[in-house]
Design an enzyme around this catalytic site. Sequence first.
Site, mmCIF file in Angstrom:
data_model
loop_
_atom_site.group_PDB
_atom_site.id
_atom_site.type_symbol
_atom_site.label_atom_id
_atom_site.label_comp_id
_atom_site.label_asym_id
_atom_site.label_seq_id
_atom_site.Cartn_x
_atom_site.Cartn_y
_atom_site.Cartn_z
ATOM 1 N N GLU A 223 20.342 -19.974 1.844
ATOM 2 C CA GLU A 223 19.133 -19.148 1.956
ATOM 3 C C GLU A 223 19.375 -17.713 1.497
ATOM 4 O O GLU A 223 18.503 -17.086 0.894
ATOM 5 C CB GLU A 223 18.611 -19.158 3.401
ATOM 6 C CG GLU A 223 17.919 -20.449 3.820
ATOM 7 C CD GLU A 223 18.875 -21.566 4.166
ATOM 8 O OE1 GLU A 223 20.102 -21.315 4.249
ATOM 9 O OE2 GLU A 223 18.416 -22.705 4.362
ATOM 10 N N HIS B 189 12.642 -25.705 14.514
ATOM 11 C CA HIS B 189 11.626 -26.067 13.526
ATOM 12 C C HIS B 189 10.237 -25.691 14.014
ATOM 13 O O HIS B 189 9.254 -26.310 13.618
ATOM 14 C CB HIS B 189 11.674 -27.568 13.221
ATOM 15 C CG HIS B 189 12.936 -28.040 12.582
ATOM 16 N ND1 HIS B 189 14.107 -28.228 13.276
ATOM 17 C CD2 HIS B 189 13.227 -28.344 11.295
ATOM 18 C CE1 HIS B 189 15.053 -28.643 12.452
ATOM 19 N NE2 HIS B 189 14.548 -28.714 11.245
#
Lengths: 332, 320
Positions: A66, A134
């Site tokens: 990322e 999540h």
Amino acid sequence: MSTGSAMRTLTYHEAVREALWQAMEADPAVFLMGEDIAAYGGVYKVTAGFVDRFGADRVIDTPIAENAIIGAATGAALVGMRPIAEIQFADFIACGLDPLVNMTSTIHYRWGQPVPLVVRAPAGATWASAGPFHSQSPEAWFAQIPGLKVVMPATPADAKGLLTAAIRDPNPVIVLEQKYLYRRLSGPVPEGEHVVPLGRAAVARPGRDATVVAWGSMAFKALEAARMLADGDGIDVEVVDLRTIVPWDRDAVLASVARTGRAVVVYEAHRTAGFGAEVAATIAEDGFADLDAPVVRLAGLDTPIPAHPVLEAAYLPDEHAIADALRRLVAY
Amino acid sequence: MPLTPDDRRQLYRFMCLSRAVEDAAWALAGQGRLVGRLYTSHGQEAIPVGAAYALRPDDVIAPMYRDMGMHLVRGVAPVEVFAQYMGKRGSSNAGKDSGLHIGDMARGIVGMISVLPDSLPVAVGVALAFKLRREPRVALTSFGEGAASTGAFHEAVNMAAVMKVPVVLVCENNGWALSTPPEREFATAAIVDRAPAYGIPGVQVDGNDVEAVHAAVAEAAARARAGGGPTLIECLTMRMRGHSIIDPADYVPRAQLDAWAARDPLAGQRERLAAAGLWDDAREAALQAELRAEVDAAVHAAEAMEDPLPGDVHTGVFAA
């Protein structure tokens, strides 16, 4: 602003896809990069089929990295590209937060170079036991980064229009797509070019008795609560969908509070120091004379977001909690 | 392409200019005439000069704070450097940032940040854009051996290797990451040992030999331009001053400094030029006089520039 094209009903998910597709068609500088976005189409299949149309040069599968995704997208933006980086889940952006905080968002302030970069990240709870990693709604992290715009669409039309505006913006913009709404919410979306300017809230439902300020999937929940109160309690609620967190539309919020005299700020992120605290403080500071009752915050708990449905429901504000808060506020 | 006699003298001149600018900056900082801390490249000037000189004008660099020479080679004038160091309103950062964080895409310079390894992924992205557009251009970034311990280094080098983008990765191993020596940063003998693990070529060079650095970067840039992907170049050198001007560096062994002082990159190039009949005392005296005048004029011009106004704090957060 739309080019007078026909409206169709699309899901939120289809609207995101359409914004990306049209941007890719219109501008060869636009390209996508992220994890599992090409042949696999992304974990939410937002970019399914894109690689077949636009090729592997413009729909780039990256390593799981990322920091490098955001850093490299920044570099490409510095030399004339318009990268759209997908972070698989907003939660994972913590791994790439450093370049966004320290590099990307400071470049224009420090040396005047625009960085036209979009980071897309599916965010928020799903009411489906996605658990602590999540489900997060990290908009307040990004609201603390000067130089970064933060967008949270709550309708299919805005999902298309705000993303299109983000892609055309000369600044880094993070779009926190609401994965709860991807396939749950349908609505009218203009077929052709459709741009919703960043920084303008929408009165999603006009009302007289109280204002709900919300964004993302909580705007959706607030509308459900407003319908329940209209039908069952005769309470007429105005819902202000903030749409953009940075810059946020103070004027629209204060104007609504001036009309209703009461405000509930609803957000699914953790209550303490969430962005709703900023909204509530602004109403208290600049709209005090218009208030007939204290400003109320309704938010997620100051806990990680738990997985089990019983715990997740206990964490999240829902339409019933919003309706209860409004009943109490109107009775104040 | 081999270096011409002119090129070889230019390499020397840029190193001397870098040293003159940084000597002056050091004195100004000591007198409290600069804004923020000062970090210099004393002792490692050969790397930024040799590396930048090996590139083409439309290539892009993402340098770090010990790369004064890169800025000078790219055409940043000493007055711009001093204005930046003084935080002047008309400087690259207009007083909003300090140090050698000059950025200017018109000259292909990405402005660094204090999180040094962050330039690596950015350079990879610049190179990715060149590759996508099929432009024969190269990105070059530099970093210390300490920055190579970060996750950003790994992510960037791995991504560059996987995507085979035209980037040159220059590690300036100067022996000290602030106060931490290499053996406490990594357990291998060298940074360059990592190159095969990423599946890319790696080369170690004498970072105090400007022509060796130039040759290594020229070869890596040519390979990148031809589609051969990234190269990791480890340049061995020595940080001859403290980490910053406020660091007395008393943790550095005297013998280490003495050994490297005997290998000063400026003196080395001057000897090479003299041995080739390209340099003599008269040229040296003329050069030093010219640099002194240039630097003095630059300092005065920078000091005459306007300071930022309080209202400037609000401007430029976003591009319009």
